[in-house]
Design a protein around this motif. Structure first.
Motif, short mmCIF file in Angstrom:
data_model
loop_
_atom_site.label_atom_id
_atom_site.label_comp_id
_atom_site.label_asym_id
_atom_site.label_seq_id
_atom_site.Cartn_x
_atom_site.Cartn_y
_atom_site.Cartn_z
N LEU A 1 -43.98 61.35 8.21
CA LEU A 1 -42.79 61.79 8.92
C LEU A 1 -41.65 61.93 7.93
O LEU A 1 -41.35 60.98 7.20
CB LEU A 1 -42.41 60.81 10.04
CG LEU A 1 -43.39 60.70 11.19
CD1 LEU A 1 -42.90 59.66 12.20
CD2 LEU A 1 -43.58 62.05 11.88
N PHE A 2 -41.03 63.09 7.91
CA PHE A 2 -39.95 63.38 6.98
C PHE A 2 -38.61 63.22 7.68
O PHE A 2 -38.47 63.56 8.85
CB PHE A 2 -40.07 64.81 6.44
CG PHE A 2 -41.28 65.04 5.60
CD1 PHE A 2 -41.24 64.80 4.24
CD2 PHE A 2 -42.47 65.47 6.18
CE1 PHE A 2 -42.37 65.00 3.45
CE2 PHE A 2 -43.59 65.68 5.40
CZ PHE A 2 -43.54 65.43 4.02
N SER A 3 -37.63 62.73 6.94
CA SER A 3 -36.26 62.65 7.44
C SER A 3 -35.31 63.01 6.30
O SER A 3 -35.65 62.90 5.12
CB SER A 3 -35.95 61.27 8.01
OG SER A 3 -36.12 60.28 7.03
N VAL A 4 -34.13 63.46 6.68
CA VAL A 4 -33.13 63.90 5.70
C VAL A 4 -32.42 62.69 5.11
O VAL A 4 -32.02 61.78 5.82
CB VAL A 4 -32.11 64.85 6.39
CG1 VAL A 4 -31.05 65.30 5.41
CG2 VAL A 4 -32.83 66.05 7.00
N THR A 5 -32.27 62.69 3.80
CA THR A 5 -31.55 61.63 3.09
C THR A 5 -30.06 61.99 3.04
O THR A 5 -29.65 63.09 3.42
CB THR A 5 -32.07 61.48 1.65
OG1 THR A 5 -31.80 62.72 0.96
CG2 THR A 5 -33.56 61.16 1.60
N ALA B 1 -32.02 71.81 8.18
CA ALA B 1 -31.41 71.99 9.51
C ALA B 1 -32.37 71.54 10.61
O ALA B 1 -31.95 70.91 11.58
CB ALA B 1 -31.01 73.45 9.71
N ALA B 2 -33.66 71.83 10.45
CA ALA B 2 -34.64 71.44 11.46
C ALA B 2 -34.81 69.93 11.53
O ALA B 2 -35.13 69.39 12.59
CB ALA B 2 -35.98 72.12 11.18
N LEU B 3 -34.61 69.25 10.40
CA LEU B 3 -34.81 67.80 10.34
C LEU B 3 -33.53 66.99 10.51
O LEU B 3 -33.59 65.76 10.54
CB LEU B 3 -35.44 67.44 8.98
CG LEU B 3 -36.90 67.81 8.80
CD1 LEU B 3 -37.29 67.74 7.33
CD2 LEU B 3 -37.78 66.91 9.65
N ILE B 4 -32.40 67.63 10.61
CA ILE B 4 -31.12 66.92 10.54
C ILE B 4 -30.96 65.88 11.64
O ILE B 4 -30.38 64.82 11.42
CB ILE B 4 -29.92 67.90 10.50
CG1 ILE B 4 -28.68 67.21 9.99
CG2 ILE B 4 -29.69 68.55 11.84
CD1 ILE B 4 -28.71 66.87 8.54
N ASP B 5 -31.49 66.13 12.82
CA ASP B 5 -31.28 65.21 13.94
C ASP B 5 -32.44 64.27 14.20
O ASP B 5 -32.30 63.32 14.96
CB ASP B 5 -30.99 66.00 15.22
CG ASP B 5 -29.65 66.70 15.17
OD1 ASP B 5 -28.71 66.12 14.59
OD2 ASP B 5 -29.55 67.82 15.69
N ARG B 6 -33.60 64.55 13.62
CA ARG B 6 -34.76 63.71 13.90
C ARG B 6 -35.83 63.91 12.84
O ARG B 6 -35.94 64.98 12.26
CB ARG B 6 -35.33 64.01 15.28
CG ARG B 6 -35.88 65.40 15.43
CD ARG B 6 -36.18 65.74 16.89
NE ARG B 6 -36.79 67.01 17.06
CZ ARG B 6 -36.18 68.18 16.93
NH1 ARG B 6 -34.94 68.24 16.58
NH2 ARG B 6 -36.83 69.32 17.13
N GLU B 7 -36.60 62.86 12.63
CA GLU B 7 -37.70 62.97 11.67
C GLU B 7 -38.84 63.74 12.31
O GLU B 7 -38.93 63.83 13.54
CB GLU B 7 -38.15 61.59 11.19
CG GLU B 7 -38.79 60.74 12.24
CD GLU B 7 -39.19 59.36 11.72
OE1 GLU B 7 -39.01 59.08 10.53
OE2 GLU B 7 -39.69 58.58 12.53
N SER B 8 -39.68 64.30 11.46
CA SER B 8 -40.77 65.13 11.97
C SER B 8 -41.87 65.20 10.93
O SER B 8 -41.62 65.06 9.72
CB SER B 8 -40.24 66.53 12.28
OG SER B 8 -41.25 67.32 12.88
#
Length: 189
Positions: A68-72, A9-16
């Motif tokens: 930087l992590f992002s959701v697949t 949920a924290a990563l759904i809109d942007r990588e971090s």
């Protein structure tokens, strides 16, 4: 697996980066889910190996490279599936409430001190949540944000955190008032 879902949920809109996620968890997500940085980093690694996240390396000149992590797509599907389930009911586990429950055998000055410390920590969290909410709103009113804003989830969860901390502060003040009236001989000087 709730940490996994909180990270998605924290990563759904942007990588971090993991570091930025840890800061975000302390500043906003902590009002509904807590974790240690070690747990967070371990879970990010597992999620990447499970195909829920992808990571890219960003070179930095004066600091170590960061990931930087992002959701697949698989992560989005897992989060969507999570939102279809009925969540487990909330359960309070609070040592201070056990101490209050044992009031008849409590050291009243120590209990008062614990309640005051709780009020202080809740006040700090409340102020932090209010600052984060102000950042989300920017120069918009709540109505303007609700009509056009894109971060409705954080907006709603911050409002829940704000209400929770306000309620904790009100309860703490009530408890201190009751203790002062009922145990005036145990008043702190």
């Amino acid at each position: 697996m709730a940490l996994r879902n909180a990270l998605l949920a924290a990563l759904i809109d942007r990588e971090s980066s993991g570091y930025d996620l840890a800061k975000e968890f302390r500043g906003s997500v902590a009002n509904f889910w807590t974790t240690t940085p070690q747990q967070l980093y371990r879970e990010l690694e597992k999620m990447e190996s499970d195909g829920l996240l992808s990571a890219r390396i960003v070179k930095q000149s004066k600091r170590p490279d960061k990931r930087l992590f992002s959701v697949t797509d698989a992560g989005r599907a897992a989060l969507r599936e999570f939102t279809r389930r009925d969540p487990k009911p909330t359960a309070i586990r609070d040592e201070l409430l056990i101490q209050v429950e044992a009031l008849a055998h409590a050291d009243i000055p120590s209990l008062r001190s614990s309640i005051r410390a709780r009020i202080e920590s809740c006040t700090h969290r409340l102020e932090s949540y209010q600052r984060t909410l102000a950042e989300i709103l920017g120069d918009r009113t709540d109505d303007e944000f609700l009509a056009t804003g894109s971060r409705l989830g954080p907006y709603l969860t911050l409002h829940r955190g704000i209400a929770f901390e306000r309620d904790n502060i009100a309860w703490g003040r009530l408890a201190l008032g009751v203790l002062a009236r009922r145990y005036p001989e145990a008043a702190e000087h």
